[in-house]
Design a protein around this motif. Sequence first.
Motif, PDB file in Angstrom:
ATOM      1  N   ASP A  34     -16.314   6.487-129.060  1.00 43.87           N
ATOM      2  CA  ASP A  34     -14.859   6.575-128.891  1.00 43.87           C
ATOM      3  C   ASP A  34     -14.398   8.019-129.107  1.00 43.87           C
ATOM      4  OD1 ASP A  34     -12.513   5.169-128.282  1.00 43.87           O
ATOM      5  OD2 ASP A  34     -11.946   5.010-130.383  1.00 43.87           O
ATOM      6  N   HIS A  35     -14.979   8.661-130.106  1.00 41.55           N
ATOM      7  CA  HIS A  35     -14.664  10.040-130.449  1.00 41.55           C
ATOM      8  C   HIS A  35     -15.000  10.974-129.284  1.00 41.55           C
ATOM      9  CE1 HIS A  35     -14.518  12.776-134.199  1.00 41.55           C
ATOM     10  NE2 HIS A  35     -14.252  13.493-133.152  1.00 41.55           N
ATOM     11  N   ASN A  36     -16.191  10.798-128.748  1.00 45.83           N
ATOM     12  CA  ASN A  36     -16.664  11.647-127.663  1.00 45.83           C
ATOM     13  C   ASN A  36     -15.781  11.469-126.423  1.00 45.83           C
ATOM     14  OD1 ASN A  36     -18.165  12.670-125.442  1.00 45.83           O
ATOM     15  ND2 ASN A  36     -20.024  12.603-126.665  1.00 45.83           N
ATOM     16  N   ILE A  37     -15.423  10.218-126.130  1.00 48.83           N
ATOM     17  CA  ILE A  37     -14.570   9.975-124.951  1.00 48.83           C
ATOM     18  C   ILE A  37     -13.184  10.592-125.166  1.00 48.83           C
ATOM     19  CG2 ILE A  37     -13.468   8.213-123.502  1.00 48.83           C
ATOM     20  CD1 ILE A  37     -15.846   6.366-124.135  1.00 48.83           C
ATOM     21  N   ALA A  38     -12.693  10.521-126.414  1.00 48.92           N
ATOM     22  CA  ALA A  38     -11.379  11.130-126.693  1.00 48.92           C
ATOM     23  C   ALA A  38     -11.423  12.620-126.403  1.00 48.92           C
ATOM     24  CB  ALA A  38     -10.983  10.869-128.150  1.00 48.92           C
ATOM     25  N   MET A  39     -12.530  13.265-126.769  1.00 50.02           N
ATOM     26  CA  MET A  39     -12.651  14.690-126.476  1.00 50.02           C
ATOM     27  C   MET A  39     -12.707  14.913-124.964  1.00 50.02           C
ATOM     28  SD  MET A  39     -15.464  17.482-126.863  1.00 50.02           S
ATOM     29  CE  MET A  39     -15.036  18.961-125.976  1.00 50.02           C
ATOM     30  N   ALA A  40     -13.475  14.050-124.266  1.00 57.97           N
ATOM     31  CA  ALA A  40     -13.568  14.167-122.802  1.00 57.97           C
ATOM     32  C   ALA A  40     -12.182  13.999-122.169  1.00 57.97           C
ATOM     33  CB  ALA A  40     -14.534  13.118-122.257  1.00 57.97           C
ATOM     34  N   ASN A  41     -11.397  13.073-122.694  1.00 55.12           N
ATOM     35  CA  ASN A  41     -10.057  12.836-122.146  1.00 55.12           C
ATOM     36  C   ASN A  41      -9.130  14.026-122.410  1.00 55.12           C
ATOM     37  OD1 ASN A  41     -10.508  10.352-120.927  1.00 55.12           O
ATOM     38  ND2 ASN A  41     -10.086   9.194-122.790  1.00 55.12           N
ATOM     39  N   GLY A  60      -8.774   5.372-119.391  1.00 62.34           N
ATOM     40  CA  GLY A  60      -8.584   4.859-120.756  1.00 62.34           C
ATOM     41  C   GLY A  60      -9.804   4.104-121.245  1.00 62.34           C
ATOM     42  N   VAL A  61      -9.781   3.783-122.523  1.00 67.52           N
ATOM     43  CA  VAL A  61     -10.892   3.066-123.152  1.00 67.52           C
ATOM     44  C   VAL A  61     -10.468   1.614-123.363  1.00 67.52           C
ATOM     45  CG1 VAL A  61     -12.204   2.838-125.304  1.00 67.52           C
ATOM     46  CG2 VAL A  61     -11.870   5.085-124.286  1.00 67.52           C
ATOM     47  N   GLY A  62     -11.317   0.679-122.934  1.00 67.47           N
ATOM     48  CA  GLY A  62     -10.977  -0.729-123.114  1.00 67.47           C
ATOM     49  C   GLY A  62     -12.176  -1.518-123.578  1.00 67.47           C
ATOM     50  N   GLY A  63     -12.154  -2.822-123.275  1.00 71.04           N
ATOM     51  CA  GLY A  63     -13.275  -3.673-123.669  1.00 71.04           C
ATOM     52  C   GLY A  63     -13.084  -4.225-125.060  1.00 71.04           C
ATOM     53  N   TYR A  64     -14.055  -5.008-125.450  1.00 69.30           N
ATOM     54  CA  TYR A  64     -13.935  -5.760-126.695  1.00 69.30           C
ATOM     55  C   TYR A  64     -14.307  -4.922-127.911  1.00 69.30           C
ATOM     56  CZ  TYR A  64     -14.395  -9.754-129.856  1.00 69.30           C
ATOM     57  OH  TYR A  64     -14.257 -10.626-130.899  1.00 69.30           O
ATOM     58  N   CYS A  65     -15.105  -3.864-127.735  1.00 70.32           N
ATOM     59  CA  CYS A  65     -15.678  -3.187-128.913  1.00 70.32           C
ATOM     60  C   CYS A  65     -14.959  -1.896-129.298  1.00 70.32           C
ATOM     61  CB  CYS A  65     -17.152  -2.919-128.669  1.00 70.32           C
ATOM     62  SG  CYS A  65     -18.087  -4.456-128.515  1.00 70.32           S
ATOM     63  N   LEU A  66     -14.845  -0.957-128.331  1.00 72.80           N
ATOM     64  CA  LEU A  66     -14.335   0.362-128.714  1.00 72.80           C
ATOM     65  C   LEU A  66     -12.866   0.311-129.112  1.00 72.80           C
ATOM     66  CD1 LEU A  66     -16.051   2.771-126.157  1.00 72.80           C
ATOM     67  CD2 LEU A  66     -16.703   2.242-128.492  1.00 72.80           C
ATOM     68  N   THR A 104      -2.199   0.636-104.434  1.00 76.23           N
ATOM     69  CA  THR A 104      -3.279  -0.359-104.435  1.00 76.23           C
ATOM     70  C   THR A 104      -4.253  -0.033-105.552  1.00 76.23           C
ATOM     71  OG1 THR A 104      -3.057  -0.641-102.064  1.00 76.23           O
ATOM     72  CG2 THR A 104      -5.137  -1.369-103.063  1.00 76.23           C
ATOM     73  N   VAL A 105      -4.314  -0.917-106.528  1.00 75.87           N
ATOM     74  CA  VAL A 105      -5.233  -0.712-107.645  1.00 75.87           C
ATOM     75  C   VAL A 105      -6.574  -1.341-107.271  1.00 75.87           C
ATOM     76  CG1 VAL A 105      -5.723  -1.349-110.045  1.00 75.87           C
ATOM     77  CG2 VAL A 105      -3.429  -0.567-109.392  1.00 75.87           C
ATOM     78  N   LEU A 106      -7.600  -0.509-107.192  1.00 73.91           N
ATOM     79  CA  LEU A 106      -8.949  -0.995-106.886  1.00 73.91           C
ATOM     80  C   LEU A 106      -9.759  -0.976-108.172  1.00 73.91           C
ATOM     81  CD1 LEU A 106      -9.580   0.893-103.500  1.00 73.91           C
ATOM     82  CD2 LEU A 106      -8.822  -1.460-103.841  1.00 73.91           C
ATOM     83  N   GLY A 107     -10.106  -2.157-108.666  1.00 72.99           N
ATOM     84  CA  GLY A 107     -10.868  -2.237-109.915  1.00 72.99           C
ATOM     85  C   GLY A 107      -9.940  -2.402-111.083  1.00 72.99           C
ATOM     86  N   ALA A 108     -10.054  -3.547-111.772  1.00 70.73           N
ATOM     87  CA  ALA A 108      -9.161  -3.817-112.902  1.00 70.73           C
ATOM     88  C   ALA A 108      -9.927  -3.962-114.212  1.00 70.73           C
ATOM     89  CB  ALA A 108      -8.359  -5.091-112.637  1.00 70.73           C
ATOM     90  N   ALA A 109     -11.253  -4.070-114.129  1.00 67.21           N
ATOM     91  CA  ALA A 109     -12.056  -4.254-115.342  1.00 67.21           C
ATOM     92  C   ALA A 109     -12.054  -2.974-116.169  1.00 67.21           C
ATOM     93  CB  ALA A 109     -13.484  -4.627-114.961  1.00 67.21           C
ATOM     94  N   PHE A 110     -12.436  -3.094-117.432  1.00 67.31           N
ATOM     95  CA  PHE A 110     -12.387  -1.917-118.304  1.00 67.31           C
ATOM     96  C   PHE A 110     -13.534  -0.957-118.041  1.00 67.31           C
ATOM     97  CE2 PHE A 110     -15.621  -3.991-120.850  1.00 67.31           C
ATOM     98  CZ  PHE A 110     -16.266  -2.961-121.499  1.00 67.31           C
ATOM     99  N   LYS A 111     -14.535  -1.444-117.272  1.00 67.54           N
ATOM    100  CA  LYS A 111     -15.730  -0.633-117.078  1.00 67.54           C
ATOM    101  C   LYS A 111     -16.247  -0.825-115.662  1.00 67.54           C
ATOM    102  CE  LYS A 111     -20.064   0.205-119.469  1.00 67.54           C
ATOM    103  NZ  LYS A 111     -20.983  -0.238-120.501  1.00 67.54           N
ATOM    104  N   LEU A 122     -12.231  -8.099-118.277  1.00 73.45           N
ATOM    105  CA  LEU A 122     -10.830  -7.645-118.325  1.00 73.45           C
ATOM    106  C   LEU A 122     -10.318  -7.480-119.758  1.00 73.45           C
ATOM    107  CD1 LEU A 122      -9.415  -9.995-115.525  1.00 73.45           C
ATOM    108  CD2 LEU A 122      -9.837  -7.529-115.337  1.00 73.45           C
ATOM    109  N   ARG A 123     -11.206  -7.698-120.752  1.00 73.40           N
ATOM    110  CA  ARG A 123     -10.731  -7.659-122.142  1.00 73.40           C
ATOM    111  C   ARG A 123     -10.236  -6.256-122.508  1.00 73.40           C
ATOM    112  NH1 ARG A 123     -15.421 -10.697-125.466  1.00 73.40           N
ATOM    113  NH2 ARG A 123     -16.740  -9.462-124.095  1.00 73.40           N
ATOM    114  N   SER A 124      -8.987  -6.201-122.950  1.00 74.12           N
ATOM    115  CA  SER A 124      -8.343  -4.934-123.344  1.00 74.12           C
ATOM    116  C   SER A 124      -8.506  -3.852-122.282  1.00 74.12           C
ATOM    117  CB  SER A 124      -8.888  -4.422-124.677  1.00 74.12           C
ATOM    118  OG  SER A 124      -8.714  -5.376-125.669  1.00 74.12           O
ATOM    119  N   THR A 125      -8.466  -4.243-121.014  1.00 69.82           N
ATOM    120  CA  THR A 125      -8.653  -3.227-119.973  1.00 69.82           C
ATOM    121  C   THR A 125      -7.469  -2.253-119.949  1.00 69.82           C
ATOM    122  OG1 THR A 125      -8.887  -2.798-117.611  1.00 69.82           O
ATOM    123  CG2 THR A 125      -7.741  -4.836-118.204  1.00 69.82           C
ATOM    124  N   PRO A 126      -7.740  -0.946-119.857  1.00 68.54           N
ATOM    125  CA  PRO A 126      -6.642   0.030-119.780  1.00 68.54           C
ATOM    126  C   PRO A 126      -5.900  -0.044-118.451  1.00 68.54           C
ATOM    127  CG  PRO A 126      -8.776   1.116-119.523  1.00 68.54           C
ATOM    128  CD  PRO A 126      -9.069  -0.308-119.858  1.00 68.54           C
TER     129      PRO A 126
END
Length: 450
Positions: free
Chosen positions: A223-230, A268-274, A330-337, A343-347
């Motif tokens: 999560d930390h590394n992705i925050a820096m990437a963002n 954004g970051v989503g999913g069940y864990c991060l 048109t949103v293509l792709g709704a999953a978090f990854k 779709l859990r906590s998908t950004p």
Amino acid sequence: MRFLPGSREPRVAIVGFGYVGCCLGVTLAEHGLYVTGIDRDARLIAQLEAGRCHIAEPGLAEAMRRLHGTARLTFSTQYDSIEDADVIIIAVGTPIGPDRALVTRQLEEVCASLAPRLRRGQLVMLKSTVAPGTTRDLVRPLLEAGGLVQGEDFGLVFCPERLSEGNALAELRELPIIVGGCDQESTHAATEFWKRALDVPAWEYTSPEVAEIVKLADNWWIDHNIAMANDLARLCDAFGVDVLEVRNGANSLPKGGGHVNILLPSVGVGGYCLTKDPWITWNAASERGVRLATVETIREVNDRMPEYAHETICAELARAGREPAGAKVTVLGAAFKNNTGDLRSTPVKPVVDGLLAAGVEVALHDPLADQAELRALMGVEPSASLDEAVAGTNCLAVLAGHEPFQQLDFAALRKRVASPCLVFDGRAYYARETIEELRRLGFGYRGIGR
Ligand SMILES: NC(=O)c1ccc[n+]([C@@H]2O[C@H](COP(=O)([O-])OP(=O)(O)OC[C@H]3O[C@@H](n4cnc5c(N)ncnc54)[C@H](O)[C@@H]3O)[C@@H](O)[C@H]2O)c1
């Protein structure tokens, strides 16, 4: 007391047959073990018994089909089969509550069901992600309430699950297993189990608390590394350079035995864990009077990315002379990854909300997601096909870069979309040649940090 049968393959019960339980159970059964999946969700168990796979994980449905009808993988909503198991793996959900603290209700219910059924010689492994101390201070006394004594009668270890969605089955066959037992015999039995069951390296640690923190540290780092990437992406946007070029150069620096390894920015970051594990870490620390300021910062940075994404789309539309209100996106792709239907906590959800609030007409297409779940989550009717989704659109927002969206025929799409039309790259990471091709075809292009 020995906690594994020496002469035959151990029989396994997995309690909680959701994403992790199912991937693990199928993998163990494919390796020849006898596995029973226990879940309180009767609908889920009925689906599994019918050989249907509820999870869009590459290879899982095929493996389920191979195992269907064999004795190696059976299912139940009841705990009766617990007595036959040598190893009991707990993989129930461990969400956080509104105060962002770990909610242990599912875990407590499982322990209450297991305690009266435990028999001598069994090994219990907790796989669900938990706060440090949970295995020893919560699970152990709840299990001992059934009358057996941990360490003498039954074994107990924490063994985190570290697979990543989209690549789960391959990783389960390769990743080293982290084992931290409440006593040495439990730890040794667990490492022996994983070596025998999957022939993967199993690393012994001195306590369950070490293993619990290992899991939290992994997700904290990611999560930390992705925050820096963002943040790096936002910096690159401000200077008009491509974050992927910068990342390519920065990651060439040798450091600490490896290389600098900045991960990829995205919508954004989503999913069940991060989205929850760093808060479990933060809360556990705060209960001991330690403030983890990095967790506060990275969560804030990553949570702000969907807003950055929908604001960027609206700004680009306006720049191209198309006011966002009334425009079609048109949103293509709704999953978090990418390449999962999760779709859990998908950004993508807050991006869609932001676009709708700006008066945008949103079309949605994700062939990997469950369409009913997608409809319920987004409050938008998903398009039946890609063709329908893109018709007359002002923006193709690729927010999950699934394989089919990597192969889009933009020349053909050009005839179906409106003019102007922006391609917004939220997670597809199109190559430079693709971006040049898009420009030649008359599309606009913007990405996160690109
Ligand atoms: N999803 C991932 O990628 C991933 C990766 C590593 C670790 N984890 C961790 O693994 C754990 C499980 O995650 P998941 O994604 O599989 O969750 P999930 O929600 O998909 O599955 C949990 C399952 O437990 C069942 N359950 C709940 N209470 C029960 C009870 N009392 N008895 C029997 N079954 C019960 C639920 O019905 C559900 O099917 C969590 O702690 C999670 O943080 C998840």
